[in-house]
Design a protein around this motif. Structure first.
Motif, PDB file in Angstrom:
ATOM      1  N   SER A 245      -3.160   1.411   9.027  1.00 20.55           N
ATOM      2  CA  SER A 245      -3.889   0.431   9.838  1.00 20.55           C
ATOM      3  C   SER A 245      -3.228  -0.940   9.774  1.00 20.55           C
ATOM      4  N   GLY A 246      -2.676  -1.301   8.612  1.00 19.47           N
ATOM      5  CA  GLY A 246      -1.972  -2.580   8.503  1.00 19.47           C
ATOM      6  C   GLY A 246      -0.725  -2.621   9.351  1.00 19.47           C
ATOM      7  N   SER A 247       0.003  -1.512   9.414  1.00 16.73           N
ATOM      8  CA  SER A 247       1.196  -1.461  10.253  1.00 16.73           C
ATOM      9  C   SER A 247       0.832  -1.609  11.725  1.00 16.73           C
TER      10      SER A 247
ATOM     11  N   ALA B 284       0.834  -1.212   0.000  1.00 17.31           N
ATOM     12  CA  ALA B 284       0.000   0.000   0.000  1.00 17.31           C
ATOM     13  C   ALA B 284       0.863   1.254   0.000  1.00 17.31           C
ATOM     14  N   ALA B 285       1.962   1.243   0.757  1.00 16.77           N
ATOM     15  CA  ALA B 285       2.853   2.400   0.793  1.00 16.77           C
ATOM     16  C   ALA B 285       3.541   2.603  -0.557  1.00 16.77           C
ATOM     17  N   PHE B 286       4.022   1.521  -1.169  1.00 17.22           N
ATOM     18  CA  PHE B 286       4.674   1.644  -2.473  1.00 17.22           C
ATOM     19  C   PHE B 286       3.686   2.113  -3.544  1.00 17.22           C
ATOM     20  N   TYR B 287       2.474   1.602  -3.493  1.00 11.82           N
ATOM     21  CA  TYR B 287       1.470   2.020  -4.477  1.00 11.82           C
ATOM     22  C   TYR B 287       1.149   3.504  -4.323  1.00 11.82           C
ATOM     23  N   SER B 288       1.062   3.968  -3.091  1.00 15.18           N
ATOM     24  CA  SER B 288       0.774   5.383  -2.867  1.00 15.18           C
ATOM     25  C   SER B 288       1.895   6.255  -3.417  1.00 15.18           C
TER      26      SER B 288
ATOM     27  N   PHE C  92      -4.376  13.420  -0.650  1.00 14.82           N
ATOM     28  CA  PHE C  92      -5.682  13.218  -0.039  1.00 14.82           C
ATOM     29  C   PHE C  92      -6.530  12.245  -0.851  1.00 14.82           C
ATOM     30  N   ALA C  93      -6.330  12.228  -2.172  1.00 11.87           N
ATOM     31  CA  ALA C  93      -7.097  11.317  -3.014  1.00 11.87           C
ATOM     32  C   ALA C  93      -6.728   9.859  -2.774  1.00 11.87           C
ATOM     33  N   LEU C  94      -5.587   9.631  -2.151  1.00  8.49           N
ATOM     34  CA  LEU C  94      -5.130   8.264  -1.876  1.00  8.49           C
ATOM     35  C   LEU C  94      -5.443   7.837  -0.447  1.00  8.49           C
ATOM     36  N   TRP C  95      -6.470   8.407   0.143  1.00  9.93           N
ATOM     37  CA  TRP C  95      -6.722   8.088   1.545  1.00  9.93           C
ATOM     38  C   TRP C  95      -7.046   6.609   1.770  1.00  9.93           C
ATOM     39  N   PRO C  96      -7.695   5.861   0.850  1.00  7.08           N
ATOM     40  CA  PRO C  96      -7.903   4.426   1.132  1.00  7.08           C
ATOM     41  C   PRO C  96      -6.590   3.656   1.221  1.00  7.08           C
ATOM     42  N   GLU C  97      -5.677   3.923   0.281  1.00  6.01           N
ATOM     43  CA  GLU C  97      -4.415   3.193   0.285  1.00  6.01           C
ATOM     44  C   GLU C  97      -3.558   3.559   1.501  1.00  6.01           C
ATOM     45  N   ILE C  98      -3.509   4.850   1.824  1.00  3.60           N
ATOM     46  CA  ILE C  98      -2.718   5.264   2.981  1.00  3.60           C
ATOM     47  C   ILE C  98      -3.340   4.747   4.271  1.00  3.60           C
ATOM     48  N   THR C  99      -4.666   4.678   4.325  1.00  2.79           N
ATOM     49  CA  THR C  99      -5.326   4.106   5.499  1.00  2.79           C
ATOM     50  C   THR C  99      -4.991   2.635   5.651  1.00  2.79           C
TER      51      THR C  99
ATOM     52  N   LEU D 241      -7.375  10.306   9.251  1.00  2.00           N
ATOM     53  CA  LEU D 241      -8.791  10.148   8.922  1.00  2.00           C
ATOM     54  C   LEU D 241      -9.642  11.286   9.452  1.00  2.00           C
ATOM     55  N   SER D 242      -9.237  11.891  10.551  1.00  4.82           N
ATOM     56  CA  SER D 242     -10.095  12.880  11.201  1.00  4.82           C
ATOM     57  C   SER D 242      -9.786  14.321  10.779  1.00  4.82           C
TER      58      SER D 242
END
Length: 281
Positions: A113-115, A83-87, A102-109, A172-173
């Motif tokens: 969260s995975g970490s 996810a980090a590399f894709y972002s 900001f448009a990559l919030w799903p991948e960064i989340t 997220l907030s």
């Protein structure tokens, strides 16, 4: 890991200079991401994966080489790395701006969260495995070492887990305020430093103390000296010319006695279990 952490510090310095040094007075600079961000994003994930991989290997060794638990942890670890590399690659393609970030919030989340999930799995697994080993031990010395390892696992795992959870929560907030950058800059370095603290704390336990000091640290980040409990003792304060060691068993408990004699002053110092006694000959 030392080389990568050093490189990460250099990248942070370059990013800070570009934003607040050469870009001083230009508000548009704060909305752009320079080339250093494209490296720091995957580098953060790599540092986390190196530490998590070490702990997965430890779990694999403690579980008699059973693979299902390390594989589960490894899958979560690889997910956050991908996810980090894709972002990072997506930002390069779409444009280096905060709006694209900001448009990559799903991948960064998923990355954050995975970490945190991987850290929690590692901490819970180590505590469970070591607790089971402690129950089967019949020797007080071994039980004490296992208790210290449990404490080290909780300390190091909680530090990285809390940092990843806080960054994910801020992302997220209130990501429009960019407060999450604070934890982004320190997350990867936390992994490397906690791993180094874990390795350093094992030296006096498993490799023996130095000739001038016997220190059994009670924490992975600092030692808590307490002579009365026999946890720390500085031998530089004791004029010693001879050491005699003995091991006795009374049937219910195991005691290690160390007698240090000063043949010039006829003084003996005996360490019995967790107590210290000094006697005059």
């Amino acid at each position: 890991m030392f080389v990568l952490e050093t490189g990460f510090s250099i990248l942070i310095t370059i990013a800070a200079w570009n934003a607040f040094g050469s870009g001083w007075g230009d508000p548009d600079t704060l909305g752009e991401l320079d080339w250093t961000w494209l490296v720091m994003l995957p580098l953060n994930a790599i540092l986390a994966a190196m530490a998590q991989g070490f702990y997965s290997w430890r779990i694999w060794s403690l579980t008699n080489r059973r693979l299902w638990l390390p594989i589960l942890i490894g899958c979560v670890m690889l997910t956050q790395v991908m996810a980090a590399f894709y972002s990072g690659m997506t930002i390069v393609v779409r444009g280096r701006s905060v709006s694209q970030l900001f448009a990559l919030w799903p991948e960064i989340t998923v990355w954050l969260s995975g970490s945190a999930t991987c850290d929690l799995l590692i901490t819970a697994s180590l505590v469970y495995i070591l607790t089971r080993r402690r129950r089967t031990s019949q020797y007080p010395h071994t039980t004490g070492l296992i208790n210290k390892l449990i404490r080290f696992s909780v300390e190091t795992g909680s530090v990285t887990s809390v940092a990843a959870l806080v960054e994910c929560t801020l992302w997220l907030s209130c990501r429009e305020w960019n407060i999450h950058y604070i934890f982004f800059f320190i997350l990867g370095r936390l992994y490397s430093n906690t791993l180094m603290a874990t390795l350093n704390s094992r030296v006096p336990i498993f490799q023996g103390a130095s000739p001038t000091a016997i220190i059994v640290p009670q924490s992975s980040f600092w030692a808590e000296p307490d002579i009365e409990r026999g946890q720390s003792m500085n031998l530089d304060l004791i004029p010693r010319t001879g050491v005699n060691g003995s091991h006795t068993t009374d049937g219910t408990a195991v005691r290690d006695n160390i007698v240090m004699s000063d043949f010039q002053s006829n003084t003996d110092m005996t360490v019995v279990g967790s107590g210290v006694a000094i006697s005059e000959k």
